[in-house]
Design an enzyme around this catalytic site. Structure first.
Site, PDB file in Angstrom:
ATOM      1  N   LYS A 107      -3.163  -6.636   0.390  1.00 29.00           N
ATOM      2  CA  LYS A 107      -1.916  -7.146  -0.287  1.00 29.00           C
ATOM      3  C   LYS A 107      -0.802  -6.132   0.158  1.00 29.00           C
ATOM      4  O   LYS A 107       0.179  -6.154   0.020  1.00 29.00           O
ATOM      5  CB  LYS A 107      -2.094  -7.058  -1.646  1.00 29.00           C
ATOM      6  CG  LYS A 107      -2.960  -8.181  -2.295  1.00 29.00           C
ATOM      7  CD  LYS A 107      -2.995  -8.114  -3.789  1.00 29.00           C
ATOM      8  CE  LYS A 107      -3.854  -9.275  -4.422  1.00 29.00           C
ATOM      9  NZ  LYS A 107      -5.184  -9.213  -3.974  1.00 29.00           N
TER      10      LYS A 107
HETATM   11  C1  PLP Z   1      -6.060 -10.586  -4.126  1.00 32.67           C
HETATM   12  C2  PLP Z   1      -7.346 -10.447  -3.458  1.00 32.67           C
HETATM   13  C3  PLP Z   1      -7.886 -11.365  -3.062  1.00 32.67           C
HETATM   14  C4  PLP Z   1      -7.573 -13.121  -3.297  1.00 32.67           C
HETATM   15  O1  PLP Z   1      -6.383 -13.407  -2.454  1.00 32.67           O
HETATM   16  P1  PLP Z   1      -5.588 -14.634  -2.814  1.00 32.67           P
HETATM   17  O2  PLP Z   1      -4.373 -14.556  -1.903  1.00 32.67           O
HETATM   18  O3  PLP Z   1      -5.295 -14.290  -4.287  1.00 32.67           O
HETATM   19  O4  PLP Z   1      -6.559 -15.807  -2.622  1.00 32.67           O
HETATM   20  C5  PLP Z   1      -9.519 -11.210  -2.500  1.00 32.67           C
HETATM   21  N1  PLP Z   1      -9.736 -10.169  -2.098  1.00 32.67           N
HETATM   22  C6  PLP Z   1      -9.257  -8.989  -2.672  1.00 32.67           C
HETATM   23  C7  PLP Z   1      -9.692  -7.799  -2.278  1.00 32.67           C
HETATM   24  C8  PLP Z   1      -7.815  -9.152  -3.196  1.00 32.67           C
HETATM   25  O5  PLP Z   1      -7.274  -7.940  -3.554  1.00 32.67           O
END
Ligand code: PLP
Length: 433
Positions: A107
């Site tokens: 993210k």
């Molecule tokens: C947010 C997140 C996900 C999921 O990603 P999406 O884009 O919501 O499908 C998977 N793994 C981790 C570690 C995350 O922080």
């Protein structure tokens, strides 16, 4: 470039409007009107380019009409000041490590890009201060807060449920200071989200303050995630493994995988995608039955994937003309219980010494079970295992080394404001600013 709503009941928006608003007026998700394919020449030489060079070419296809070239380049290069290496794990399976950024989860890419793009729009227009409200169950708050840290003209309010995020996660957004304020809500994640939603709908607040959201439905957070799919392909090509590439994405809200699907539309040669779920297997069930049946999420050890009604499913439908047959041809699925996730982390660690985090473990296992002869698999390792320290150490029965970046957060002093879950209190606080 214009952006339309997946519900098609709202007027088209400019990039700036889509970024500042987040969600369209008809509650649909914004989609770019065109997805420009990249020229063959780009794919022919992609393995000779750096991550930043590749990302800039992709960013130019999305945002080049709306942001001057030099500015866009600067935003991309600043965002990606860390590597996303492709690491061989076993046989035909590779890990795309997305955890080398400041908060050790993928993210960071979207959070950092969105902060810089919004900062550019504010400077350009001499806009009054923009206030970003973000509710978090852990990873989003840290990526957004760290992405926006020190960006002029923007103040971030992170709402998180008291006692329900890990100590490491909490430290990543409560120790920053400057333009980041952490609000410790006496309630659950859903209460935090409800406060944020109520704030966006409140007339007084919106007259008093410019509010925006930084969750994954925002195009400025979601589209930049396409960058690293191209870079994964470049690294596969360098290793001579780019034919029949299969990319497996541990999925919750489906923002990450959707960015990969955009990449494929731009010509990225990926044979197919796999969406790996935990017990919240709404998408997996959709693939099996053709019925999309959202339901309340259940808690798992891969908690960032605990989503019962993935927002970006609307974008997947839109990309494939709402055809179940087309979606199933492009994406296959898998779903794992906590038990299976534990087993996978343990066995992989013992067999290969590669330490998976609980999310990446779903991706790895789906490749192990689902790859066909001649295919090469890449799973997205979405966070560093040390972010889930207790869980992972409990599984492997061994200490996990904590990266220096995480240790630095642990040393900071927690500062947060207590907040009730009553909207009246939250509103009073915001109006007092
Ligand atoms: C947010 C997140 C996900 C999921 O990603 P999406 O884009 O919501 O499908 C998977 N793994 C981790 C570690 C995350 O922080």
């Amino acid at each position: 470039m214009k952006y339309y709503s997946t519900n098609r009941q709202a007027p088209v928006a400019t990039l700036e409007e889509a970024v500042v608003k987040g969600l369209a007026a008809d509650k649909g998700l914004f989609m770019p009107e065109t997805i420009k394919p990249l020229p063959q020449e780009f794919y022919d030489t992609i393995e000779t380019l750096s991550f930043q060079e590749i990302a800039y070419r992709v960013a130019d296809a999305f945002f080049g009409e709306d942001v001057p070239a030099e500015t866009l380049k600067q935003i991309v290069y600043d965002t990606l000041n860390f590597d996303v290496p492709l690491v061989h794990v076993k046989d035909c399976i590779y890990s795309l490590e997305l955890f080398h950024g400041p908060t050790l989860a993928f993210k960071d890419v979207g959070g950092r890009f969105m902060a810089r793009l919004l900062g550019y729009f504010i400077r350009k227009e001499g806009k009054r201060q923009v206030n970003v409200l973000v509710a978090t169950s852990g990873d989003t708050g840290s990526a957004v807060a760290n992405g926006f840290l020190g960006v002029e003209g923007i103040h971030v309010y992170v709402l998180y449920p008291k006692g329900k995020v890990s100590e490491i996660q909490e430290k990543q957004f409560t120790t920053l200071g400057q333009n980041i304020t952490a609000l410790e809500v006496e309630g659950t994640f859903d209460d935090c989200q409800a406060l944020v939603k109520s704030a966006f709908m409140d007339k007084d607040l919106n007259e008093h303050l410019q509010l925006t959201s930084a969750n994954s439905i925002n195009v400025a957070r979601f589209l930049p995630q396409a960058f690293y799919y191209f870079y994964a392909y470049a690294q596969l090509k360098k290793a001579g493994k780019a034919d029949n590439a299969v990319i497996c994405v541990p999925s919750g809200n489906f923002g990450n995988i959707t960015a990969g699907l955009f990449g494929k539309k731009m010509g990225l040669p990926v044979k197919r995608f796999i969406a790996a779920n935990n017990k919240n297997d709404i998408f997996y069930q959709y693939l099996q039955t053709g019925q999309y049946s959202p339901r309340p999420s259940v808690a798992t050890i891969a908690n960032a994937m605990d989503v019962g009604d993935p927002s970006n499913f609307a974008r997947v439908l839109d990309l494939y003309g709402a055809s179940h047959a087309a979606i199933s041809a492009g994406i296959t699925g898998a779903a794992y219980t906590d038990e299976q996730i534990r087993e996978t982390v343990k066995k992989t660690y013992e067999d290969t010494h590669y330490l998976l985090d609980p999310h990446g473990a779903c991706g790895y296992r789906a490749l192990e079970e689902g790859l066909q002869p001649g295919e090469t698999g890449v799973f997205l390792e979405t966070a560093h295992p040390a972010k889930f320290l207790d869980t992972v150490e409990g599984i492997i029965g061994d200490k996990v080394e904590i990266p220096a970046k995480l240790q630095a957060f642990m040393k900071g002093e927690k500062k947060s404001l207590p907040m009730t879950k009553e909207f009246a209190d939250f509103k009073k606080y915001l109006l007092s600013l």
